[in-house]
Design an enzyme around this catalytic site. Sequence first.
Site, PDB file in Angstrom:
ATOM      1  N   ARG A  92       0.862  -1.190   0.000  1.00  0.00           N
ATOM      2  CA  ARG A  92       0.000   0.000   0.000  1.00  0.00           C
ATOM      3  C   ARG A  92       0.899   1.242   0.000  1.00  0.00           C
ATOM      4  NH1 ARG A  92      -2.370   3.139   4.550  1.00  0.00           N
ATOM      5  NH2 ARG A  92      -4.025   4.389   3.635  1.00  0.00           N
ATOM      6  N   HIS A 136      -2.690  11.038   0.785  1.00  0.00           N
ATOM      7  CA  HIS A 136      -2.130  10.823   2.119  1.00  0.00           C
ATOM      8  C   HIS A 136      -1.478  12.145   2.549  1.00  0.00           C
ATOM      9  CE1 HIS A 136      -0.679   7.467   4.983  1.00  0.00           C
ATOM     10  NE2 HIS A 136      -0.280   8.608   5.524  1.00  0.00           N
ATOM     11  N   GLU A 181      -7.143   8.575   6.289  1.00  0.00           N
ATOM     12  CA  GLU A 181      -7.368   9.239   7.586  1.00  0.00           C
ATOM     13  C   GLU A 181      -7.797  10.707   7.444  1.00  0.00           C
ATOM     14  OE1 GLU A 181      -3.809   8.685   9.914  1.00  0.00           O
ATOM     15  OE2 GLU A 181      -4.087   6.525  10.053  1.00  0.00           O
ATOM     16  N   ASN A 309      -7.482   1.713   9.785  1.00  0.00           N
ATOM     17  CA  ASN A 309      -6.198   1.962  10.443  1.00  0.00           C
ATOM     18  C   ASN A 309      -6.439   1.918  11.946  1.00  0.00           C
ATOM     19  OD1 ASN A 309      -5.249   2.405   7.896  1.00  0.00           O
ATOM     20  ND2 ASN A 309      -4.573   4.507   8.241  1.00  0.00           N
ATOM     21  N   TYR A 311      -4.339   1.972  15.824  1.00  0.00           N
ATOM     22  CA  TYR A 311      -3.129   2.042  16.647  1.00  0.00           C
ATOM     23  C   TYR A 311      -3.410   1.901  18.138  1.00  0.00           C
ATOM     24  CZ  TYR A 311      -0.648   3.318  12.433  1.00  0.00           C
ATOM     25  OH  TYR A 311      -0.107   3.289  11.172  1.00  0.00           O
ATOM     26  N   GLU A 375      -3.512  -0.039   7.969  1.00  0.00           N
ATOM     27  CA  GLU A 375      -2.335   0.325   8.774  1.00  0.00           C
ATOM     28  C   GLU A 375      -2.482  -0.244  10.172  1.00  0.00           C
ATOM     29  OE1 GLU A 375      -1.168   4.468   9.156  1.00  0.00           O
ATOM     30  OE2 GLU A 375      -1.660   4.833   7.054  1.00  0.00           O
TER      31      GLU A 375
HETATM   32  O1  IFM Z   1       2.798   7.610   9.966  1.00  0.00           O
HETATM   33  C1  IFM Z   1       1.427   7.665  10.147  1.00  0.00           C
HETATM   34  C2  IFM Z   1       0.701   7.506   8.830  1.00  0.00           C
HETATM   35  O2  IFM Z   1       1.122   8.447   7.899  1.00  0.00           O
HETATM   36  C3  IFM Z   1      -0.785   7.659   9.024  1.00  0.00           C
HETATM   37  N1  IFM Z   1      -1.260   6.782  10.076  1.00  0.00           N
HETATM   38  C4  IFM Z   1      -0.554   6.778  11.318  1.00  0.00           C
HETATM   39  C5  IFM Z   1       0.933   6.587  11.082  1.00  0.00           C
HETATM   40  C6  IFM Z   1       1.683   6.601  12.420  1.00  0.00           C
HETATM   41  O3  IFM Z   1       1.495   7.822  13.043  1.00  0.00           O
END
Ligand code: IFM
Length: 470
Positions: A92, A136, A181, A309, A311, A375
């Site tokens: 990606r 992006h 995002e 995505n 985290y 992600e």
């Molecule tokens: O590096 C970023 C990415 O560009 C977008 N999502 C989160 C990642 C980590 O912060």
Amino acid sequence: MTAENDPVPAALARRPAAAAFPPGFLWGVATSAYQIEGAVGRDGRGASIWDTFSHTPGKVANGHNGDVAADHYDRYEQDVALMSELGVGGYRFSVAWPRIQPDGRGPADARGLDFYRRLVDSLLEKGIQPALTLYHWDLPQALEDEGGWRSRDTAFRFAEYAQLVSEALGDRVKLWGTLNEPWCAAFLGYGNGIHAPGAVDPAGSLRAAHHLLLGHGLAVPAIRAAAPDAEVGITLNFYPVAADSETTADLDAAHRIDLLQNRLFLDPVMEGSYPADVREHFERLCGTDHIETADEKIIGAPVDFLGVNYYTSYRVAGGGEPDGPSPWPGAEDVRFIDRGLPRTGIGWEIDADGLRRQLVRIHQDHPGLKMYITENGAAFDDTVEADGRIEDTDRTAYVEGHLRAVHRAIEEGADVRGYFLWSLLDNFEWAEGYGMRFGVVRVDFETQQRTPKHSALWYGGVALANALPG
Ligand code: IFM
């Protein structure tokens, strides 16, 4: 039975079971243009808002910028070969809009398109499936000068750009993502201003969110027209949100963060209309004049997949003192509670099960929706051993924990088709500069030498087995 004659030693019994993924599960890695390409002045590329922002003193840690980054523009063949050696099945990446339209409008620059054609062809030669993201965060500066995402016109410019790229690459790229995002682009870019273009304008950031979504909705049919076989989707960054207590203040805080972080974006894309509470939020903070009658229907153009995505997750409480601008406009009073969970190097709490909860929630709210994890990954400081190895077992453990969560979500019915690890390479981590390393491949930014870390080798083994080890 005593511990001594137990046929399954306790340590072994505690090991997680091996977890096989569905046949055809796509094991990928992810990057984005500004974070790795460098070559910002080459082949006619125009300036982006990130060039301007990163060259503005005080905006990025240590004064770092993406001028050279991981030099991927010149080293893409080496990077594709590396992916192939690791056994990765998907890549990606994002296209830099200012390489295609240096001023954000007008005909495509052939040199920009050629770079991505060469990249895609070398991926396909190695049997790696390209997954292309159109936006992006590197908006052409010329468009920002005309209002950027706060201007409605940018949505239409984005659709034209989407058309140019899909006409050029639609014959060879089958997975298309419009935006990455939009929460970050709108609320970090125009809300608290920690990302480009660095505006602090809560009302404007809400309008930007709408225009980003409108751009997505306009781009979907443009891509479909040029690439009828393609699958088209959008990538959103989800954070499950829990209230710290059952008090009205805490429940309301959780409701507002969920609204601004998750539902403001997903609901109109899936339903073709903003939920009533999102509309009320717009009404209170910026009015709804910027939402024209047909917009929501456009935003709801059917997608083939959702990019997820993930985290971390949040626990929140109400009743805090507003402390400067917030990337959740209208939720400046919300407090984010420290749950005492272990954290990654960038300070984000690790909650692998949050990914399972998020996927299952999306599946329940939108049954049958196909998803990719576009992600997931972690920043940690690396130690380079004397022999050059990087034993980033913390990163490996993070990824393994989250993959187990994905596996559980699939068992619970979520239709997850693939996982793109963030990130292939150490790269320019936006306002953090190069200090935060998310790569499974280390980049020495002095020499541009690439070294696969333990996590990369481990991940390659998982991809090959299509299963997590027991
Ligand atoms: O590096 C970023 C990415 O560009 C977008 N999502 C989160 C990642 C980590 O912060």
